[in-house]
Motif scaffolding. Structure first.
Motif, PDB file in Angstrom:
ATOM      1  N   HIS A   1       0.849  -1.181   0.000  1.00 65.45           N
ATOM      2  CA  HIS A   1       0.000   0.000   0.000  1.00 65.45           C
ATOM      3  C   HIS A   1       0.886   1.233   0.000  1.00 65.45           C
ATOM      4  N   ILE A   2       0.478   2.217  -0.758  1.00 67.24           N
ATOM      5  CA  ILE A   2       1.282   3.419  -0.907  1.00 67.24           C
ATOM      6  C   ILE A   2       1.447   4.177   0.409  1.00 67.24           C
ATOM      7  N   PHE A   3       0.495   4.014   1.361  1.00 65.59           N
ATOM      8  CA  PHE A   3       0.544   4.742   2.633  1.00 65.59           C
ATOM      9  C   PHE A   3       1.468   4.097   3.668  1.00 65.59           C
ATOM     10  N   GLY A   4       1.701   2.788   3.549  1.00 66.03           N
ATOM     11  CA  GLY A   4       2.553   2.128   4.526  1.00 66.03           C
ATOM     12  C   GLY A   4       2.233   0.666   4.678  1.00 66.03           C
ATOM     13  N   HIS A   5       3.071  -0.022   5.459  1.00 62.67           N
ATOM     14  CA  HIS A   5       2.923  -1.468   5.654  1.00 62.67           C
ATOM     15  C   HIS A   5       3.000  -1.786   7.140  1.00 62.67           C
ATOM     16  N   LYS A   6       1.965  -2.451   7.630  1.00 64.85           N
ATOM     17  CA  LYS A   6       1.871  -2.733   9.063  1.00 64.85           C
ATOM     18  C   LYS A   6       2.526  -4.062   9.418  1.00 64.85           C
ATOM     19  N   CYS A   7       3.350  -4.008  10.475  1.00 67.91           N
ATOM     20  CA  CYS A   7       3.986  -5.229  10.977  1.00 67.91           C
ATOM     21  C   CYS A   7       2.909  -6.145  11.535  1.00 67.91           C
ATOM     22  N   SER A   8       2.916  -7.393  11.131  1.00 68.97           N
ATOM     23  CA  SER A   8       1.900  -8.341  11.587  1.00 68.97           C
ATOM     24  C   SER A   8       2.164  -8.830  13.011  1.00 68.97           C
ATOM     25  N   GLN A   9       3.319  -8.470  13.582  1.00 67.60           N
ATOM     26  CA  GLN A   9       3.661  -8.930  14.927  1.00 67.60           C
ATOM     27  C   GLN A   9       3.408  -7.873  16.012  1.00 67.60           C
ATOM     28  N   CYS A  10       3.690  -6.594  15.705  1.00 68.54           N
ATOM     29  CA  CYS A  10       3.511  -5.561  16.730  1.00 68.54           C
ATOM     30  C   CYS A  10       2.600  -4.421  16.270  1.00 68.54           C
ATOM     31  N   ASN A  11       2.082  -4.515  15.050  1.00 66.88           N
ATOM     32  CA  ASN A  11       1.146  -3.525  14.482  1.00 66.88           C
ATOM     33  C   ASN A  11       1.775  -2.159  14.216  1.00 66.88           C
ATOM     34  N   SER A  12       3.081  -2.078  14.176  1.00 66.70           N
ATOM     35  CA  SER A  12       3.759  -0.816  13.882  1.00 66.70           C
ATOM     36  C   SER A  12       3.851  -0.608  12.375  1.00 66.70           C
ATOM     37  N   TYR A  13       3.771   0.650  11.977  1.00 68.23           N
ATOM     38  CA  TYR A  13       3.991   1.001  10.575  1.00 68.23           C
ATOM     39  C   TYR A  13       5.409   1.511  10.353  1.00 68.23           C
ATOM     40  N   ASN A  14       6.223   1.431  11.396  1.00 70.00           N
ATOM     41  CA  ASN A  14       7.629   1.813  11.260  1.00 70.00           C
ATOM     42  C   ASN A  14       8.384   0.636  10.659  1.00 70.00           C
ATOM     43  N   THR A  15       8.165   0.443   9.381  1.00 73.54           N
ATOM     44  CA  THR A  15       8.702  -0.729   8.681  1.00 73.54           C
ATOM     45  C   THR A  15       9.410  -0.308   7.403  1.00 73.54           C
ATOM     46  N   ARG A  16      10.157  -1.240   6.847  1.00 75.83           N
ATOM     47  CA  ARG A  16      10.829  -1.003   5.562  1.00 75.83           C
ATOM     48  C   ARG A  16      10.648  -2.227   4.664  1.00 75.83           C
ATOM     49  N   VAL A  17      10.506  -1.994   3.376  1.00 76.29           N
ATOM     50  CA  VAL A  17      10.335  -3.080   2.407  1.00 76.29           C
ATOM     51  C   VAL A  17      11.687  -3.727   2.141  1.00 76.29           C
ATOM     52  N   THR A  18      11.752  -5.054   2.285  1.00 76.87           N
ATOM     53  CA  THR A  18      13.003  -5.768   2.029  1.00 76.87           C
ATOM     54  C   THR A  18      12.974  -6.524   0.708  1.00 76.87           C
ATOM     55  N   GLN A  19      11.765  -6.834   0.238  1.00 81.12           N
ATOM     56  CA  GLN A  19      11.636  -7.516  -1.059  1.00 81.12           C
ATOM     57  C   GLN A  19      10.339  -7.072  -1.705  1.00 81.12           C
ATOM     58  N   ASN A  20      10.446  -6.557  -2.905  1.00 81.34           N
ATOM     59  CA  ASN A  20       9.297  -5.985  -3.606  1.00 81.34           C
ATOM     60  C   ASN A  20       9.006  -6.792  -4.861  1.00 81.34           C
TER      61      ASN A  20
END
Length: 284
Positions: free
Chosen positions: A254-273
């Protein structure tokens, strides 16, 4: 380079007090400290009011080869600001009998007349600090003194204070500026941290963990993502790494961000696209 000198701010106020040791108190010094002596720097044999005056002066010289820092413990000689007598390091002037500093540390060769700072010497740190000994404790792992409010209440990082501020790059351990410990355990100047928040930067500059509670912000972001449908060509999954919990997930792009499925944080980075899938029939 001219030697630094120290003069009273108002000589009319330097009348002799009842106690000789108090003569000239708070009338001499520099922008950094109020003290009744100057120091002779053993590294360059010049006279300055304090080590900070020395460092600022020599490190502003055009010849970079002359830049250096004064090691406070190497100071052997001081000059009384009241009578101009040069003498070995001591609290009381050997000539006129005044206290050259209401607070004096023989280990650090440190003088200061403003005792309301509540200076104290920390044996573990090896330097003098301000704020009151009873208000601080020494954390052996972080390698510095912290406010008692952080005792058993902070994330320890090995020698955290023996590093440079990640914003202004000033060495933190003996900085005269206030510092704080972020949630991740890394330290930073208080004013640098506040400037960072004003710029809406909420991640540690060192490890990228969130520096404040972002729960409500993540909830709002989830609502915005739920209300914004991505076009068909952008409906694919990406692998992400969470900066907050270090967990990995595979989630919908999603263009707005990606939520961590473990802690629900959006402070994430894409490692494989996976990216857009090109139509095999289309041209180059």
């Amino acid at each position: 380079m001219a030697e630094e000198t120290s003069v009273p701010e108002n000589r009319e106020d330097t009348s002799v007090p009842v106690n000789r040791e108090d003569f000239g108190k708070l009338q001499f010094g520099c922008d950094h400290y109020k003290r009744r002596c100057r120091i002779r720097a053993p590294c360059c044999n010049r006279v300055f009011t304090c080590r900070h005056c020395h460092n600022e002066a020599v490190n502003s010289l055009s010849n970079v080869k002359e830049h250096h820092e004064l090691v406070r413990r190497d100071i052997k000689q001081v000059i009384c600001a009241v009578c101009d007598t040069e003498q070995p390091v001591a609290k009381v002037c050997s000539s006129c009998g005044v206290n050259m500093g209401e607070y004096f540390c023989e280990v650090c060769r440190f003088y200061d007349d403003q005792i309301e700072k509540e200076q104290f010497h920390c044996i573990e740190c090896g330097i003098c600090r301000v704020g009151g000994r009873d208000k601080f404790f020494h954390c052996p792992k972080c390698g510095s003194c912290y406010s008692v409010g952080l005792h058993d209440n902070h994330e320890c990082v090995e020698d955290s204070m023996k590093n440079f501020c990640p914003i202004c790059y000033e060495y933190l351990f003996d900085s005269t500026k206030g510092t704080i410990v972020m949630r991740c355990g890394h330290t930073i100047h208080t004013e640098c941290y506040e400037d960072m928040l004003k710029q809406q930067q909420y991640r540690c500059p060192i490890c990228s963990k969130s520096t404040i509670d972002m729960t409500r912000s993540w909830e709002i972001l989830s609502e915005e993502i739920e209300a914004t449908t991505m076009p068909d060509e952008y409906r694919y999954e990406v692998s992400i790494l969470c900066n907050d919990c270090s967990g990995t997930s595979r989630v919908k792009f999603h263009i707005f961000g990606h939520k961590c499925s473990q802690c629900n944080s959006y402070n994430t980075r894409v490692t494989q696209n996976q990216g857009l899938q090109q139509d095999p029939s289309s041209g180059c």
